[in-house]
Motif scaffolding. Structure first.
Motif, short mmCIF file in Angstrom:
data_model
loop_
_atom_site.label_atom_id
_atom_site.label_comp_id
_atom_site.label_asym_id
_atom_site.label_seq_id
_atom_site.Cartn_x
_atom_site.Cartn_y
_atom_site.Cartn_z
N ALA A 20 0.84 -1.20 0.00
CA ALA A 20 0.00 0.00 0.00
C ALA A 20 0.87 1.25 0.00
O ALA A 20 1.81 1.37 0.79
CB ALA A 20 -0.92 -0.01 1.22
N ALA A 21 0.55 2.16 -0.87
CA ALA A 21 1.32 3.41 -0.98
C ALA A 21 0.96 4.35 0.15
O ALA A 21 -0.13 4.27 0.72
CB ALA A 21 1.02 4.07 -2.32
N PRO A 22 1.85 5.27 0.50
CA PRO A 22 1.50 6.28 1.49
C PRO A 22 0.28 7.07 1.01
O PRO A 22 0.21 7.44 -0.16
CB PRO A 22 2.75 7.17 1.54
CG PRO A 22 3.85 6.33 1.01
CD PRO A 22 3.23 5.42 0.01
N PRO A 23 -0.68 7.32 1.88
CA PRO A 23 -1.87 8.05 1.45
C PRO A 23 -1.55 9.49 1.08
O PRO A 23 -0.56 10.06 1.55
CB PRO A 23 -2.78 7.99 2.67
CG PRO A 23 -1.86 7.81 3.83
CD PRO A 23 -0.72 6.99 3.32
N MET A 24 -2.38 10.06 0.24
CA MET A 24 -2.22 11.46 -0.12
C MET A 24 -2.45 12.32 1.12
O MET A 24 -3.40 12.08 1.87
CB MET A 24 -3.22 11.82 -1.22
CG MET A 24 -3.08 13.22 -1.75
SD MET A 24 -4.06 13.45 -3.26
CE MET A 24 -5.67 12.92 -2.68
N PRO A 25 -1.61 13.31 1.38
CA PRO A 25 -1.80 14.13 2.57
C PRO A 25 -3.14 14.84 2.57
O PRO A 25 -3.64 15.26 1.52
CB PRO A 25 -0.65 15.14 2.48
CG PRO A 25 0.36 14.51 1.58
CD PRO A 25 -0.42 13.69 0.61
N THR A 26 -3.73 14.96 3.74
CA THR A 26 -4.95 15.75 3.88
C THR A 26 -4.61 17.23 3.77
O THR A 26 -3.43 17.62 3.77
CB THR A 26 -5.61 15.49 5.23
OG1 THR A 26 -4.75 15.99 6.27
CG2 THR A 26 -5.86 14.00 5.45
N ILE A 27 -5.63 18.06 3.72
CA ILE A 27 -5.40 19.50 3.65
C ILE A 27 -4.64 19.97 4.89
O ILE A 27 -3.67 20.75 4.79
CB ILE A 27 -6.74 20.25 3.52
CG1 ILE A 27 -7.33 20.00 2.12
CG2 ILE A 27 -6.57 21.75 3.77
CD1 ILE A 27 -8.72 20.57 1.92
N GLN A 41 -2.69 18.21 6.83
CA GLN A 41 -1.32 17.69 6.81
C GLN A 41 -0.44 18.46 5.85
O GLN A 41 0.73 18.73 6.13
CB GLN A 41 -1.35 16.21 6.44
CG GLN A 41 -1.92 15.31 7.52
CD GLN A 41 -2.14 13.88 7.05
OE1 GLN A 41 -2.28 13.63 5.85
NE2 GLN A 41 -2.19 12.95 8.00
N GLY A 42 -0.97 18.82 4.69
CA GLY A 42 -0.20 19.60 3.73
C GLY A 42 0.15 20.96 4.28
O GLY A 42 1.30 21.44 4.13
N ALA A 43 -0.80 21.60 4.94
CA ALA A 43 -0.53 22.90 5.54
C ALA A 43 0.50 22.78 6.65
O ALA A 43 1.40 23.62 6.79
CB ALA A 43 -1.83 23.50 6.08
N ALA A 44 0.39 21.72 7.44
CA ALA A 44 1.33 21.52 8.55
C ALA A 44 2.76 21.35 8.05
O ALA A 44 3.71 21.87 8.65
CB ALA A 44 0.91 20.31 9.37
N GLN A 45 2.93 20.64 6.93
CA GLN A 45 4.28 20.43 6.41
C GLN A 45 4.93 21.75 6.05
O GLN A 45 6.13 21.95 6.28
CB GLN A 45 4.25 19.52 5.19
CG GLN A 45 5.64 19.21 4.65
CD GLN A 45 5.63 18.22 3.51
OE1 GLN A 45 4.58 17.89 2.99
NE2 GLN A 45 6.80 17.74 3.14
N ASN A 46 4.16 22.67 5.49
CA ASN A 46 4.71 23.98 5.16
C ASN A 46 5.16 24.73 6.41
O ASN A 46 6.18 25.41 6.40
CB ASN A 46 3.67 24.81 4.39
CG ASN A 46 3.48 24.32 2.97
OD1 ASN A 46 4.41 23.82 2.35
ND2 ASN A 46 2.27 24.44 2.45
N LEU A 47 4.38 24.62 7.47
CA LEU A 47 4.75 25.29 8.71
C LEU A 47 6.03 24.69 9.30
O LEU A 47 6.86 25.41 9.87
CB LEU A 47 3.61 25.20 9.72
CG LEU A 47 2.37 26.05 9.38
CD1 LEU A 47 1.22 25.70 10.31
CD2 LEU A 47 2.70 27.54 9.48
N VAL A 48 6.19 23.39 9.18
CA VAL A 48 7.43 22.75 9.66
C VAL A 48 8.62 23.24 8.85
O VAL A 48 9.70 23.49 9.40
CB VAL A 48 7.32 21.21 9.60
CG1 VAL A 48 8.65 20.56 9.95
CG2 VAL A 48 6.24 20.71 10.55
#
Length: 574
Positions: free
Chosen positions: A260-267, A269-276
């Protein structure tokens, strides 16, 4: 997503402004650390909160400020400090509730407050309100990068399909360029615009200096599209450049097995990655409070974001908030690929807090749980070295170095070389240090350690002088390396130059017994006996070990004429 961030020593950034206080709950102080303040007064509570915030104890600071705001009649600056402390301690919801926004609020805090409110709205599913606030209150420096990167994700949460796929940009800002394009790729993928998404992913993995950051993102996209062979090829190419990368190895194994592939990030999660990503930038610039604030915002959106918890722990350790760091590292579960890293950091946190038995216990348990884990072995060996258990450290490293004989790592050889030298096994230590230096001939720490070891033994002095000079050229602000250089001149009988170099070293390392002892020896040989005796007395005031103390006392009694040149212990000098 992998972030390889070297965190420098933290410096607390003051966020100054005035603000109004709203809805602050009355909470009592949680410790007696600041009992010298009169906690019955608003001002006493405020001072206690300031001290706690300065020391990195953000939870305690929030408690003190909260009480001060209720007791006092001047809530402005107290409200601002309460907001800051709540945010830094991770209470984002409460921080958003009292976020200062009045006309008398300083711009720095007002902008961070607006960002906090946007994140809280996004976290609670109020995308349209978050977008309206972001549009109504444009967030400028130093938070415009975060605002720009959050914009498309906020638009997506608001149902604005057009706004969600517009790549943000700021002039000459690579962070926004790269992570804005990553966000666009993911939002294109969410919109099932797969060709446009792949164009972005390919562009990111072609960047000359940052491609490695985005390999796993592109690979996961390919796996989600069932293009497993393409993903394996991508991972293989990346592993050619970095064959020890555990993340790439796991991804390749997964793609090869068509798991199973890693799931597509949620909204969120995507926003959180930018903050990190923004937090990592602030941390690299030593803006530790901003970095911690951004990590807390990221974790409000994605509470399980592991690299954020690891960075939080690192920052709290730098602020000597070991209790908070222990809690942060504890969020990494045993099933996580990051667990060994977290346990290593946890063990070092206990070591730094003074609980050395607990530190070693955690490191041993971590290695027993994963006997073949390289990071766990290195962590235990390094802790054993730090606790002066030299032979045990060597035994832990022996099988690792044997296993990697065909691709030796200079850092592991260096670590074992230090332990061997301290254990009195110089011939073996010299072999490891020489092998490490062949792999990395320009590494200042290696040059200095091996060079100083020879100097201290009166061996190969011309070669050693050249090596420590090269180390000093690379790190001219290192007092320890300057000490090595001065000691080399001393051993060669050039006492005038030795004094010059050792005086510079003592200015940089005034609390080091070895440096002061060396300077005293050089003064004596240069005919400056009174100054030499002053330096030796200073050694006795600097908590020397037994050997340093005995040498200084002998010199004070008889001078160097009776005891000869000092032969100080070789230590890791970097």
């Amino acid at each position: 997503m992998r972030f390889k961030v070297l965190l420098a020593a933290a410096s607390l950034l003051t966020l100054s402004a005035c603000a109004s206080t709203q809805d602050v709950a009355l909470r009592g102080p949680v410790s007696n650390n600041y009992s010298l303040f009169d906690v019955r007064s608003s001002y006493g509570q405020f001072l206690a909160g300031q001290a706690a915030l300065r020391d990195g104890r953000t939870r305690e600071a929030a408690d003190y400020f909260g009480v001060a705001s209720v007791l006092g009649d001047d809530p402005g600056v107290i409200g601002e400090r309460t907001f800051t402390a709540l945010l830094l301690s991770g209470e984002v919801t409460r921080a958003a509730q009292i976020a200062p926004r009045g006309a008398d609020t300083g711009e720095a805090v007002k902008r961070l407050a607006s960002l906090t409110r946007v994140v809280e709205l996004l976290a609670t599913g109020k995308g349209k309100e978050a977008q309206a606030l972001l549009n109504a209150e444009p967030i400028a420096f130093p938070h415009r990068q975060a605002a720009a990167l959050l914009g498309p994700w906020v638009a997506a949460a608001a149902g604005d399909a057009e706004g969600a796929t517009v790549q943000p940009s700021l002039q000459n800002d690579r962070l926004v360029q790269y992570f804005g394009q990553l966000g666009q790729a993911r939002l294109f993928e969410r919109a099932r615009r797969y060709d446009e998404a792949e164009t972005d992913y390919k562009a990111l993995t072609s960047l000359p200096n940052a491609a490695g950051l985005f390999i796993l993102d592109y690979g996961a996209f390919l796996e989600r599209r069932k293009r497993h062979a393409d993903a394996v090829t991508l991972y293989d190419q990346a592993l050619t450049a970095d064959p020890s990368d555990a993340g790439l190895q796991r991804a390749r194994t997964r793609a090869l097995a068509k798991s199973a592939a890693p799931p597509m990030p949620t909204i969120k999660q995507g926003a959180a990655q930018n903050l990190v990503a923004c937090a990592a930038t602030f941390a690299g610039e030593r803006q530790s409070q901003f970095a911690l604030a951004y990590l807390r915002l990221a974790l409000r959106l994605d509470p399980e974001r592991e690299e954020a918890w690891l960075l939080v722990g690192d920052l709290l350790n730098q602020a000597e908030d070991h209790r908070g760091a222990i809690d942060a590292f504890g969020h990494i579960l045993a099933s996580s690929p990051q667990y060994a890293t977290a346990q290593s950091k946890l063990a070092w946190t206990y070591q730094q807090s003074g609980d050395k038995p607990r530190a070693l216990e955690i490191a041993r348990q971590s290695m027993l749980a994963a006997p073949g884990d390289r990071d766990a072995q290195i962590a235990l060996a390094d802790l054993l070295r730090a606790n002066e258990r030299w032979d045990e450290s060597v035994k832990v490293l022996d099988p690792l170095i044997a296993r990697e004989a065909d691709r030796p790592d200079w850092r592991v050889l260096y670590l074992r070389g230090i332990a061997l030298e301290r254990a009195g096994r110089w011939t073996e230590a010299e072999r490891d240090l020489g092998a490490a230096l062949k792999i990395n001939p320009d590494e200042p720490e290696l040059l200095n350690f091996l060079g100083y070891s020879w100097i201290d033994r009166n061996e190969r002095l011309p070669e050693a002088l050249s090596m420590v000079q090269k180390a000093v050229d690379a790190r001219p602000q290192s007092g320890a390396m300057l000490d090595s250089l001065g000691w080399a001149y001393y051993r060669l009988g050039n006492y005038k130059t030795a004094v010059e170099k050792l005086e510079q070293a003592a200015e940089m390392e005034p609390g080091d017994p070895d440096v002061n002892g060396h300077l005293g020896d050089a003064y004596w040989r240069a005919g400056r006996q009174i100054e030499a005796q002053f330096q030796w007395r200073r050694v006795l005031s600097l908590e020397p070990d037994a050997k340093q103390k005995a040498e200084a006392e002998a010199k004070l009694k008889d001078g160097l004429g009776a005891v000869g040149p000092a032969a100080s212990s070789t230590i890791a000098r970097n």
